[in-house]
Design an enzyme around this catalytic site. Structure first.
Site, PDB file in Angstrom:
ATOM      1  N   HIS A  25       0.850  -1.181   0.000  1.00  0.00           N
ATOM      2  CA  HIS A  25       0.000   0.000   0.000  1.00  0.00           C
ATOM      3  C   HIS A  25       0.892   1.240   0.000  1.00  0.00           C
ATOM      4  CE1 HIS A  25       1.038   0.194   4.245  1.00  0.00           C
ATOM      5  NE2 HIS A  25       0.531  -1.018   4.426  1.00  0.00           N
ATOM      6  N   GLY A  27       1.855   3.156   2.246  1.00  0.00           N
ATOM      7  CA  GLY A  27       2.877   3.175   3.289  1.00  0.00           C
ATOM      8  C   GLY A  27       4.170   2.535   2.828  1.00  0.00           C
ATOM      9  N   HIS A  28       4.070   1.370   2.186  1.00  0.00           N
ATOM     10  CA  HIS A  28       5.269   0.723   1.643  1.00  0.00           C
ATOM     11  C   HIS A  28       5.921   1.604   0.579  1.00  0.00           C
ATOM     12  CE1 HIS A  28       2.842  -2.904   2.909  1.00  0.00           C
ATOM     13  NE2 HIS A  28       3.975  -3.146   3.515  1.00  0.00           N
ATOM     14  N   GLN A  52       6.699 -15.517  12.563  1.00  0.00           N
ATOM     15  CA  GLN A  52       6.203 -14.407  13.382  1.00  0.00           C
ATOM     16  C   GLN A  52       4.706 -14.492  13.620  1.00  0.00           C
ATOM     17  OE1 GLN A  52       7.599 -11.449  10.383  1.00  0.00           O
ATOM     18  NE2 GLN A  52       5.681 -10.377  10.838  1.00  0.00           N
TER      19      GLN A  52
END
Length: 282
Positions: A25, A27-28, A52
């Site tokens: 998105h 942000g990346h 994780q």
């Protein structure tokens, strides 16, 4: 990938790495933009890291959108995409893990045992394989970024960890790959996280430094949304993530909670200088 890394070093090129789990998105893409400003070669990795995820978490249904991700990375100017398989990262009889003690046991680490061990291990492996001078992470996952920074410092890694600002939707919701899980009503309600942080920001700007007062203000706003199931509101030292009673240095206001079945994180970075000057970053 290791051969690429060797060639880049031989050519004295500055390499930046943006590690991701895909479902990319804005942000990346903001991390990639920062990397392109600082580096002559930019690599991204996509690897949904099984170590994780807890046994009851969403590894199987984690969004995997490789064709769209590849197109976004190409458009953003990424020269190299690293797509390892799980058996390449964790071959048979794999038994070596990285654990950042103390930091990894608090907050998210307490709620999700083993999560940060998995994060630290895979990031260490990616840094060893790609050998970047810079690696880029978002501040939304503030505790994760602090753990990776501590690991890189403690183990004398060559890579400098660069923590970049949170990218937000128009209503303030922090961008996250997990936002796609939100049902329509939950998506609308999730904007309360940003409103709650704004309430703390306004108190800080008016001179409040007592963390109990700030936490109470955040919780009051969150209680306005019946769909919000709060895990915690904490105000912590930005380096150690130990709780504070009074903000007199760099700190985080942290929120974690669920909307429907989707767990979201958000935070505000706060700093008070020696002369009392306040800065906040949402």
């Amino acid at each position: 990938m290791k051969e690429f890394a060797r060639r880049q070093r031989d050519e004295n090129r500055i390499v930046g790495l943006v590690p991701t789990m895909g479902a990319l998105h804005q942000g990346h893409l903001s991390l990639i933009k920062q990397a392109r400003q600082q580096c002559s070669s930019v690599a991204a990795s996509i690897f949904v890291n099984p170590t994780q995820f807890g046994p009851s978490e969403d590894f199987a249904k984690y969004p995997r959108t490789l064709p769209a991700d590849t197109e976004k990375l190409e458009s953003a100017g990424v020269q190299f995409l690293f797509l390892p398989g799980a058996k390449e990262i964790y071959p048979q009889n794999y038994s070596t893990y990285v654990n950042v003690e103390g930091l990894s046991d608090r907050l998210e680490g307490r709620i999700r045992p083993g999560h940060f061990r998995g994060v630290s291990t895979v990031v260490m492996k990616l840094l060893q394989i790609v050998q970047p001078q810079f690696a880029y992470f978002g501040r939304k996952d503030a505790q994760q970024a602090a753990i990776i920074s501590r690991m890189a410092n403690d183990l004398n890694l060559d890579a400098e960890i660069v923590v970049c600002p949170i990218e937000r939707e128009p209503d303030g919701l922090a961008m996250s790959s997990r936002n796609v899980y939100l049902q329509a009503g939950d998506r609308q309600s999730a904007a309360v996280l940003h409103r709650a942080l704004r309430a703390a920001q306004l108190l800080l700007q008016n001179g409040t430094r007592d963390t109990l007062s700030l936490q109470a203000a955040v919780q009051r706003v969150l209680k306005e949304e019946s769909r919000a199931k709060l895990d915690y509101v904490e105000i912590v030292d930005a380096q150690t993530f130990e709780p504070l009673t009074h903000i007199n240095r760099k700190a985080y206001v942290l929120i974690a909670g669920k909307f429907g079945e989707t767990r979201l994180l958000d935070n505000m970075l706060v700093d008070v200088s020696d002369n009392g000057q306040l800065t906040t970053e949402l």
